[in-house]
Structure formats: C-alpha cells, structure tokens
Enzyme design. Structure first.
Site, PDB file in Angstrom:
ATOM      1  N   TYR A 153     -13.866   3.762  -0.269  1.00  0.00           N
ATOM      2  CA  TYR A 153     -12.495   3.927   0.214  1.00  0.00           C
ATOM      3  C   TYR A 153     -12.252   5.372   0.668  1.00  0.00           C
ATOM      4  O   TYR A 153     -11.691   5.607   1.743  1.00  0.00           O
ATOM      5  CB  TYR A 153     -11.512   3.553  -0.891  1.00  0.00           C
ATOM      6  CG  TYR A 153     -10.063   3.778  -0.515  1.00  0.00           C
ATOM      7  CD1 TYR A 153      -9.389   2.867   0.287  1.00  0.00           C
ATOM      8  CD2 TYR A 153      -9.376   4.909  -0.954  1.00  0.00           C
ATOM      9  CE1 TYR A 153      -8.063   3.072   0.639  1.00  0.00           C
ATOM     10  CE2 TYR A 153      -8.049   5.115  -0.598  1.00  0.00           C
ATOM     11  CZ  TYR A 153      -7.401   4.195   0.196  1.00  0.00           C
ATOM     12  OH  TYR A 153      -6.088   4.409   0.557  1.00  0.00           O
ATOM     13  N   LYS A 157     -11.229   6.704   4.503  1.00  0.00           N
ATOM     14  CA  LYS A 157     -10.040   7.469   4.846  1.00  0.00           C
ATOM     15  C   LYS A 157     -10.390   8.822   5.470  1.00  0.00           C
ATOM     16  O   LYS A 157      -9.608   9.365   6.264  1.00  0.00           O
ATOM     17  CB  LYS A 157      -9.152   7.620   3.615  1.00  0.00           C
ATOM     18  CG  LYS A 157      -8.512   6.293   3.195  1.00  0.00           C
ATOM     19  CD  LYS A 157      -7.735   5.692   4.368  1.00  0.00           C
ATOM     20  CE  LYS A 157      -7.196   4.313   4.125  1.00  0.00           C
ATOM     21  NZ  LYS A 157      -6.449   3.785   5.279  1.00  0.00           N
TER      22      LYS A 157
END
Length: 258
Positions: A153, A157
C-alpha cells in the site's frame, strides 16, 4: 460550473467530495464498481449528473470506462479517489495477473490518465504512508517477494504521488497535484483512525474546482489545503520516468507526450 469526474464515489471520501461539489453547483459524474453500488450512489446523491460503472481491477473495464467517459468530451477535473487499503493479509491477484492493490491504486489511475480526454485539473489521492514507499519498480506486482500488505500500500501511494508530479512536469497545460486526506475513520482507514473525517474530503474538492490561487498550482502535495513536503523520490524526474516506463510495460498503455 465545472464538470468533474470522481472515481470511487460510492462511499467514504469520494462520496463526501461528490456531495460537496454538487452543493457548490458543479456537474459531478461518479464511478461505481458495479450496478448495485451505482444504484446506491444515485439514491444517495440524486443530483449526480451520471454514474459510470467499471471494476478498476480489470484493465478491460478500465479502458472501457475511459472510452465512455470521453463521450461527453473532456471533464474540467478528474479526481482519482478510488483505492484499496493495506489490510490485505495475503496477495490478491486480479484477472490480469496483477496485485489487487497495484491494479486499483496505481494501474487504473495511470490508464485513465492516459486514455481520458485531458482535463484542466488532475487530483491524485496519496497517503502519509507514501513516505515509507520503496522507490523501486523492479517487482511492483510482488511476484518475487514475500507479501507485505502495508508495504504494498505504501509503495502504491508513493507511485500515485510520483505519477501526479510526472504529469505536472510533462503536461504543463494541466494542473496535477497529489494529496493525503489523513488517517480517517472510513472503511479503508478503520474505526480507530484519529484524523477529522469532516476535513478529509475538502482538499480534493478544492483542488478540483476552486478559484483560489492557492489551488491553481501544479506539481504540489497537500494535506488539509496546505502544501506539505512529499517524499523526495516522488519529485525525482528520473524516478518519474522510470515509473512511467514500468506502468507502460505493465499495462501496454503508452503515456501520451505533451
């Protein structure tokens, strides 16, 4: 009145941003993963101009979404809001063979950026966790590493912020920015998240439509309408170019030149 397209508009921050922009008088087109969620969105926001349906984990559906979005001409702004979080305990693979978090958080906004008619403004949702992302594109799909959902994750990002800044550099006619909404108690953030949910959606709506000179910039990173420093890797033109090349290889979609 601006025409604005928001991915992942059925709940959480996307729904809140859509509601705010409609209240401000803008024409908002939302996106939903399936017909059931699209119908829920139509009921929640009857002022929505349209709702387009696509599963962003599928390249085929994402390409089709771009084509359908283009039928009405270019939007004034596109908010790449859709995303999945970091709590996947195991690697989930899409029909195209990609890691689920990479496909939705990164490949989909890249494909839409490349294939949709170019808007005046682009807004990409990143996260404070992008500072922990690994600026390495050699195994973006986690094929050769033990799965780590939080790291995947964070990497995604970092890629989102880097994509925003690459677009700002390569498309000078477009205002392209990234933001972090904070760790807020959404479905993704979880009930114990400490940041203010009432503020989390405001920055993306502001960057998409505001006439405020502070919002009419490009290549910047925001937190609650204030510029803040992103990870230095995201600002590196060499890493930006490396990422674009890797995304082109993964999707077979070419990033358009200026």
């Amino acid at each position: 009145m601006a025409g604005i397209f928001i991915t992942g508009a059925t709940d959480g921050l996307g729904l809140a941003a859509a509601r705010l922009l409609i209240e401000q008088g803008h024409s908002v087109t939302g996106h939903a993963r399936n017909e059931r969620r699209a119908e829920q969105l139509r009921r929640r926001l009857p002022g929505m101009a349209d709702v387009l349906i696509a599963d962003l984990s599928s390249k085929r559906q994402t390409v089709d979404l771009a084509n359908r979005a283009n039928r009405g001409g270019a939007f004034d702004a596109v908010i790449h809001n859709a995303g999945v979080g970091y709590r996947e305990p195991r690697k989930i693979t899409t029909e195209d063979g990609h890691a689920h978090v990479l496909a939705i958080n990164v490949l989909a906004p890249y494909i839409l950026t490349c294939l949709m008619d170019r808007p005046r403004r682009l807004v990409y949702l990143s996260s404070g966790m992008h500072h922990s992302g690994d600026a390495d594109t050699r195994d973006m799909d986690w094929d050769h590493r033990p799965w780590n959902g939080a790291q995947a994750y964070a990497d995604s990002k970092l890629y989102d912020a880097t994509l925003a800044f690459a677009v700002a550099r390569l498309w000078p006619g477009v205002l392209s920015n990234a933001l972090e909404p904070g760790w807020v108690p959404t479905k993704m953030g979880g009930p114990g998240a400490p940041d203010d949910i009432e503020l989390a959606h405001i920055t993306q709506a502001w960057l998409a439509a505001a006439d405020d000179p502070a919002a009419k910039v490009s290549g910047r990173y925001f937190y609650h309408q204030k510029e803040t420093a992103p990870a230095t890797d995201a600002l590196d033109p060499a890493f930006q170019d490396e990422l674009l090349l890797s995304l082109e290889e993964l999707t077979s979609v070419r990033f358009p030149p200026q």
